[in-house]
Scaffold this motif. Structure first.
Motif, PDB file in Angstrom:
ATOM      1  N   ARG A 184      35.307  43.936  33.854  1.00 49.20           N
ATOM      2  CA  ARG A 184      36.353  42.109  33.447  1.00 49.20           C
ATOM      3  C   ARG A 184      37.075  42.585  34.131  1.00 49.20           C
ATOM      4  O   ARG A 184      38.075  41.256  35.167  1.00 49.20           O
ATOM      5  CB  ARG A 184      36.536  42.611  32.275  1.00 49.20           C
ATOM      6  N   LEU A 185      37.813  43.720  34.677  1.00 47.68           N
ATOM      7  CA  LEU A 185      39.288  43.576  35.689  1.00 47.68           C
ATOM      8  C   LEU A 185      38.706  43.382  37.267  1.00 47.68           C
ATOM      9  O   LEU A 185      39.390  42.417  37.448  1.00 47.68           O
ATOM     10  CB  LEU A 185      39.387  45.175  35.771  1.00 47.68           C
ATOM     11  N   LEU A 186      37.928  43.609  38.140  1.00 55.11           N
ATOM     12  CA  LEU A 186      36.924  43.129  38.978  1.00 55.11           C
ATOM     13  C   LEU A 186      37.149  40.956  38.774  1.00 55.11           C
ATOM     14  O   LEU A 186      37.336  41.039  39.863  1.00 55.11           O
ATOM     15  CB  LEU A 186      35.730  44.108  39.063  1.00 55.11           C
ATOM     16  N   GLY A 187      36.682  40.884  37.836  1.00 54.92           N
ATOM     17  CA  GLY A 187      36.233  39.807  38.053  1.00 54.92           C
ATOM     18  C   GLY A 187      37.134  38.565  38.129  1.00 54.92           C
ATOM     19  O   GLY A 187      37.976  38.228  39.041  1.00 54.92           O
ATOM     20  N   LEU A 188      38.784  39.803  37.244  1.00 56.41           N
ATOM     21  CA  LEU A 188      39.850  38.790  36.987  1.00 56.41           C
ATOM     22  C   LEU A 188      40.245  38.728  38.290  1.00 56.41           C
ATOM     23  O   LEU A 188      41.661  38.036  39.111  1.00 56.41           O
ATOM     24  CB  LEU A 188      41.224  39.678  35.600  1.00 56.41           C
TER      25      LEU A 188
END
Length: 194
Positions: A184-188
């Motif tokens: 989720r962090l990488l996508g954000l």
């Protein structure tokens, strides 16, 4: 002990291990950053070390280029920044940044140290290494990213907003809500964890 200096040291050690584990033929491999190879990721990190030294009127010490020896170039840049963090006078000096006035050590923590985590993932992906990020770092970066005001996040996603050729984050990549926090962090932050 200084928590900012300790965090930088830990993250720099992890990044250095990734450089050391890469084999010569991998330096031209594509990274998750479309315009960068594995070598370019290290070159960016070394350049960011130089940028963090400017507010205290220092330059990187003599070292081989990233093109000649990525590991030696990083080790030298790392030592230069660590020396600033280990000097209370230099670390606590105030500097102007794109997000406001702050101490040099805070800028190093919020920009360079965080970059080591994110670009460590890029380097691991480019060189076929374990791309798991430290869960403590993931949680910290997630919290920091969620705290960025929408207006500033939009600017961070706009190529060139902080100068020619500077791109901080890419467009958000959709990731399932139940995905691991790292994904989720990488996508954000504009990376596709898949």
């Amino acid at each position: 002990m200084n928590p900012i200096s300790d965090r930088y040291r830990r993250r720099a050690e992890a990044f250095e291990r990734k450089i050391a584990a890469a084999v010569p033929g991998q330096w031209s491999e594509q990274s998750p950053c479309a315009a960068w190879t594995a070598r370019d990721v290290v070159a960016h990190i070394v350049a960011m070390h130089a940028a963090m030294l400017r507010p205290v009127h220092r330059d990187l010490g003599p070292a081989p280029s990233v093109g000649d020896d990525p590991l030696a170039a990083f080790r030298s840049a790392r030592a230069d920044v660590q020396a600033v963090l280990d000097s209370p006078e230099l670390a606590e000096a105030e500097c102007d940044t794109p997000t406001g006035r702050m101490s040099v050590e805070r800028q190093i923590d919020e920009v360079l140290s965080d970059d080591l985590v994110l670009h460590g993932w890029d380097l691991a992906r480019a060189t076929g290494q374990d791309d798991a990020m430290d869960p403590e770092d993931v949680a910290r970066l997630w919290s920091s990213a969620l705290a960025i005001p929408a207006e500033l996040m939009q600017k961070l996603r706009t190529p060139g907003a902080f100068g020619p050729g500077i791109e901080v984050y890419g467009p958000e990549v959709a990731v399932p809500e139940d995905a691991p926090l790292q994904d989720r962090l990488l996508g954000l932050l504009g990376r596709d964890p898949r």
